[in-house]
Each structure stands twice: as structure tokens, then as C-alpha cells.
Design a protein around this motif. Structure first.
Motif, PDB file in Angstrom:
ATOM      1  N   UNK A 217       0.550  -0.915  -0.130  1.00  0.00           N
ATOM      2  CA  UNK A 217      -0.084  -0.150  -0.489  1.00  0.00           C
ATOM      3  C   UNK A 217       0.918   1.377   0.056  1.00  0.00           C
ATOM      4  N   UNK A 218       2.126   0.783  -0.221  1.00  0.00           N
ATOM      5  CA  UNK A 218       3.367   2.173  -0.008  1.00  0.00           C
ATOM      6  C   UNK A 218       4.405   1.639  -1.244  1.00  0.00           C
ATOM      7  N   UNK A 219       5.093   2.470  -1.123  1.00  0.00           N
ATOM      8  CA  UNK A 219       6.398   2.531  -1.731  1.00  0.00           C
ATOM      9  C   UNK A 219       7.179   1.996  -0.604  1.00  0.00           C
ATOM     10  N   UNK A 220       6.831   2.903   0.337  1.00  0.00           N
ATOM     11  CA  UNK A 220       8.059   2.722   1.588  1.00  0.00           C
ATOM     12  C   UNK A 220       8.627   4.112   2.146  1.00  0.00           C
ATOM     13  N   UNK A 221       6.961   4.437   1.921  1.00  0.00           N
ATOM     14  CA  UNK A 221       7.751   6.332   2.478  1.00  0.00           C
ATOM     15  C   UNK A 221       6.910   5.806   3.717  1.00  0.00           C
ATOM     16  N   UNK A 222       8.462   6.329   4.899  1.00  0.00           N
ATOM     17  CA  UNK A 222       8.563   6.279   6.531  1.00  0.00           C
ATOM     18  C   UNK A 222       9.076   4.686   6.622  1.00  0.00           C
ATOM     19  N   UNK A 223       9.852   4.414   5.645  1.00  0.00           N
ATOM     20  CA  UNK A 223      10.362   2.864   5.900  1.00  0.00           C
ATOM     21  C   UNK A 223      11.968   3.488   5.658  1.00  0.00           C
ATOM     22  N   UNK A 224      12.419   2.143   6.243  1.00  0.00           N
ATOM     23  CA  UNK A 224      14.638   2.965   5.543  1.00  0.00           C
ATOM     24  C   UNK A 224      15.135   1.746   5.951  1.00  0.00           C
ATOM     25  N   UNK A 225      16.501   1.779   5.776  1.00  0.00           N
ATOM     26  CA  UNK A 225      17.085   0.576   5.867  1.00  0.00           C
ATOM     27  C   UNK A 225      17.909   0.376   7.480  1.00  0.00           C
ATOM     28  N   UNK A 226      17.851  -0.251   7.666  1.00  0.00           N
ATOM     29  CA  UNK A 226      19.175  -0.792   8.983  1.00  0.00           C
ATOM     30  C   UNK A 226      20.291  -0.858   8.498  1.00  0.00           C
ATOM     31  N   UNK A 227      21.150   0.071   8.492  1.00  0.00           N
ATOM     32  CA  UNK A 227      22.823   0.155   8.097  1.00  0.00           C
ATOM     33  C   UNK A 227      23.731  -1.533   8.494  1.00  0.00           C
ATOM     34  N   UNK A 228      23.213  -2.200   8.679  1.00  0.00           N
ATOM     35  CA  UNK A 228      23.731  -3.914   8.727  1.00  0.00           C
ATOM     36  C   UNK A 228      24.735  -4.119   7.853  1.00  0.00           C
ATOM     37  N   UNK A 229      25.228  -3.800   6.754  1.00  0.00           N
ATOM     38  CA  UNK A 229      25.729  -3.908   5.626  1.00  0.00           C
ATOM     39  C   UNK A 229      25.469  -4.593   4.408  1.00  0.00           C
ATOM     40  N   UNK A 230      24.255  -5.203   4.694  1.00  0.00           N
ATOM     41  CA  UNK A 230      23.416  -6.189   3.796  1.00  0.00           C
ATOM     42  C   UNK A 230      23.815  -5.984   2.324  1.00  0.00           C
ATOM     43  N   UNK A 231      23.463  -6.103   1.815  1.00  0.00           N
ATOM     44  CA  UNK A 231      23.293  -6.033   0.044  1.00  0.00           C
ATOM     45  C   UNK A 231      22.383  -6.275  -0.941  1.00  0.00           C
ATOM     46  N   UNK A 232      21.143  -5.837  -0.718  1.00  0.00           N
ATOM     47  CA  UNK A 232      19.659  -6.751  -1.657  1.00  0.00           C
ATOM     48  C   UNK A 232      19.632  -5.494  -2.971  1.00  0.00           C
ATOM     49  N   UNK A 233      18.435  -6.433  -3.759  1.00  0.00           N
ATOM     50  CA  UNK A 233      17.665  -5.916  -5.024  1.00  0.00           C
ATOM     51  C   UNK A 233      17.222  -4.372  -5.250  1.00  0.00           C
ATOM     52  N   UNK A 234      17.689  -3.473  -5.215  1.00  0.00           N
ATOM     53  CA  UNK A 234      16.429  -2.092  -5.138  1.00  0.00           C
ATOM     54  C   UNK A 234      15.337  -2.006  -5.749  1.00  0.00           C
ATOM     55  N   UNK A 235      14.234  -1.652  -4.947  1.00  0.00           N
ATOM     56  CA  UNK A 235      12.680  -1.872  -5.167  1.00  0.00           C
ATOM     57  C   UNK A 235      12.014  -0.626  -5.742  1.00  0.00           C
ATOM     58  N   UNK A 236      10.844  -0.202  -5.912  1.00  0.00           N
ATOM     59  CA  UNK A 236      10.308   1.179  -6.036  1.00  0.00           C
ATOM     60  C   UNK A 236      10.534   1.818  -5.283  1.00  0.00           C
ATOM     61  N   UNK A 237      10.782   1.598  -3.572  1.00  0.00           N
ATOM     62  CA  UNK A 237       9.994   2.116  -2.715  1.00  0.00           C
ATOM     63  C   UNK A 237      11.297   3.700  -1.993  1.00  0.00           C
ATOM     64  N   UNK A 238      11.698   3.447  -0.663  1.00  0.00           N
ATOM     65  CA  UNK A 238      12.393   4.759  -0.112  1.00  0.00           C
ATOM     66  C   UNK A 238      13.976   3.957  -0.738  1.00  0.00           C
ATOM     67  N   UNK A 239      15.555   4.537  -0.475  1.00  0.00           N
ATOM     68  CA  UNK A 239      16.281   4.875  -1.560  1.00  0.00           C
ATOM     69  C   UNK A 239      16.750   3.343  -1.007  1.00  0.00           C
ATOM     70  N   UNK A 240      17.077   2.345  -2.360  1.00  0.00           N
ATOM     71  CA  UNK A 240      17.366   0.604  -2.337  1.00  0.00           C
ATOM     72  C   UNK A 240      16.495   0.567  -1.142  1.00  0.00           C
ATOM     73  N   UNK A 241      15.471   0.267  -0.852  1.00  0.00           N
ATOM     74  CA  UNK A 241      14.618  -0.631  -0.422  1.00  0.00           C
ATOM     75  C   UNK A 241      14.792  -1.433  -1.097  1.00  0.00           C
ATOM     76  N   UNK A 242      14.639  -2.817  -0.971  1.00  0.00           N
ATOM     77  CA  UNK A 242      13.888  -4.076  -1.535  1.00  0.00           C
ATOM     78  C   UNK A 242      12.419  -4.041  -2.084  1.00  0.00           C
ATOM     79  N   UNK A 243      12.373  -5.369  -2.910  1.00  0.00           N
ATOM     80  CA  UNK A 243      10.668  -5.702  -2.841  1.00  0.00           C
ATOM     81  C   UNK A 243      10.376  -5.813  -1.509  1.00  0.00           C
ATOM     82  N   UNK A 244       8.952  -5.749  -0.961  1.00  0.00           N
ATOM     83  CA  UNK A 244       8.301  -6.334   0.391  1.00  0.00           C
ATOM     84  C   UNK A 244       8.238  -7.711  -0.309  1.00  0.00           C
TER      85      UNK A 244
END
Length: 265
Positions: A217-244
């Protein structure tokens, strides 16, 4: 006292919000796109109206003991939505009002023992009939957002957010998980963590923002990555969020109590 009165009160409130929203829309408004790909607002309202009958089928099953499928088939479900999408605004509202009244009567008249009867949706697992109320509140609560008509994730009641997150976790598809950890924030402070969810990064956000992202129901507004050094495939939401991860892989958790509990969750 069981959870039934509270769920019935929630259902009455969210149904009233749906009817108020539907009454505010014109014929032209209903042709506008919803947040669901390929569906207009008219499609969403046609689906919600048809799903009323599907939930009535499950309550009939619980009351009579006779297996009554939620829908005849996926194809029949899709055809009914498509046929109803082009209805006028007044006909959409009338269908919603009629369905709401019939569902309220069925809930009121269901014998106490029938709330523990096992019924089943289009997909397993089976669940006790009391959980139909949870599913109905879910149906309306999420589709109100999909209407893009002034109701958003910030309008979800806290009880709705808490319950939907609870069931999301209990139905989590770990083998298809795209995040390893979810951190829930309140005023800049972590208040809860879900760990060992699968492969991927950790994400953090307020409960309603997280539920909106997890359910598409959103592209990731208000959701962010926690910097733990893991990589992911970018999704359409916030910076570098994966697909849910896939949401609602099961219509209900597999181990619900048969008897309506005092509270849920």
C-alpha cells in the motif's frame, strides 16, 4: 467476554467509513484508477461488494454445517468484479449498503457455537468462523486505502495495525523473504524487532508505515534500511529498499484457537 464484540464494533466503524467514502464519489470519480494495478475505483467497490457475499457464504457454512464455498471459482470472482465495475455511483452505494445490512444480520443471528465452526477460503488453511470478522475488517481497511479517496495508512486504527502486523508475521513466507529483520520505531526509539525473517537487509519504520509497505500500500514512505552491511536488490520505494515479501500467502494463521479468544491478538 470474548473478542467478538470488539471485532463487531471495528467492523461497524470501518464499514461506515466505506459507505461514507462511496457516497462521496461521482460516476466520473469511479472511473479513475485505484492504487491496484489495472483496477479503477469502480473495480475496488465491485470487489468489496462481492466479497460481502463471499463472507456471508462462510457464515452460512458455519451456521448450517454444509460446505459453502467462499466463491464458486477464481474465474467467477473475476467475472463478477468486471461486470460490476461499471455500475453507477448510486448502484455501487446501494450494493454496499445492502451487503452491509445482510452481513450485520448474519453476524447478529449466528448461534454462539457456530463461531467455532471450521470454514475455509479460496486457499488453505481452514480457520474458525470467528476469524471471518478479522478478514472482513481487513478487506475493507486495506481497500479503503486502495480507493485513493482520502483514506490512507495513517487513518488505520492502532488495533487494526497491531492485528494485521501480528498475522503478517505468523504467516511470514521465510523461504521467500526479502528482509532479514523488521524494526518498529516509535519516536525514534526501537520498540519491537522481528528477526530471522529470511535473506536481505533489515528495515525500520513506524508500525503503520511498515504495514503499508509490507502489504503493497506504499512505495516505502517512512521505511528505511538499517545499516547492517547487507546488500539487496533495489525496489520502487525508499532509497535501496528491496521489494517487500509476498503478503497474505495464507488467508489466516494456521493455529488459531477454535473458540473465540478473549482478545486477538
Amino acid at each position: 467476554m470474548t473478542v467478538l464484540p470488539r471485532l463487531q464494533a471495528e467492523l461497524a466503524d470501518v464499514t461506515n467509513r466505506l459507505l461514507v467514502t462511496a457516497a462521496s464519489l461521482s460516476d466520473t470519480d469511479l472511473t479513475d484508477p485505484s492504487l491496484l494495478s489495472g483496477w479503477s475505483r469502480g473495480h475496488v467497490l465491485a470487489h468489496v461488494a462481492a466479497s460481502t457475499d463471499s463472507h456471508l457464504n462462510l457464515l452460512t457454512w458455519a451456521r448450517t454445517g454444509v460446505r459453502t464455498p467462499q466463491y464458486a471459482s477464481y474465474a467467477a470472482r473475476a467475472a463478477e468484479i468486471e461486470a460490476g465495475a461499471a455500475r453507477s455511483a448510486s448502484r455501487h452505494l446501494a450494493a454496499l449498503e445492502d451487503g452491509a445490512a445482510r452481513l450485520a444480520a448474519a453476524i447478529r443471528d449466528l448461534p454462539e457455537h457456530a463461531w467455532s465452526a471450521r470454514v475455509e477460503g479460496m486457499r488453505p488453511p481452514p480457520h474458525p468462523a470467528w476469524y471471518v470478522l478479522v478478514r472482513r475488517v481487513r478487506e475493507i481497511g486495506f481497500h479503503l486505502v486502495d480507493m485513493a479517496a482520502g483514506y490512507g495508512p495513517a487513518d488505520w486504527p492502532q488495533a487494526f495495525v497491531r492485528r494485521e502486523l501480528h498475522d503478517c508475521r505468523r504467516s511470514w513466507p521465510r523461504e521467500r523473504g526479502t528482509v532479514s529483520e523488521v524494526v518498529f520505531m516509535d519516536g525514534g526509539r526501537a520498540v519491537e524487532r522481528w528477526r530471522d525473517l529470511g535473506r536481505g537487509p533489515a528495515v525500520a519504520g513506524a508500525p503503520a508505515d511498515m504495514l503499508a509497505w509490507l502489504t503493497g500500500r506504499s512505495d516505502g514512505e517512512g521505511v528505511r534500511l538499517v545499516p547492517v552491511g547487507r546488500s539487496c536488490t533495489p525496489g520502487p520505494g525508499g532509497a535501496r529498499l528491496p521489494e517487500p515479501p509476498p503478503w497474505l500467502t495464507m488467508p489466516a494463521p494456521a493455529d488459531l484457537p477454535a473458540t473465540p479468544p478473549e482478545d486477538y491478538p
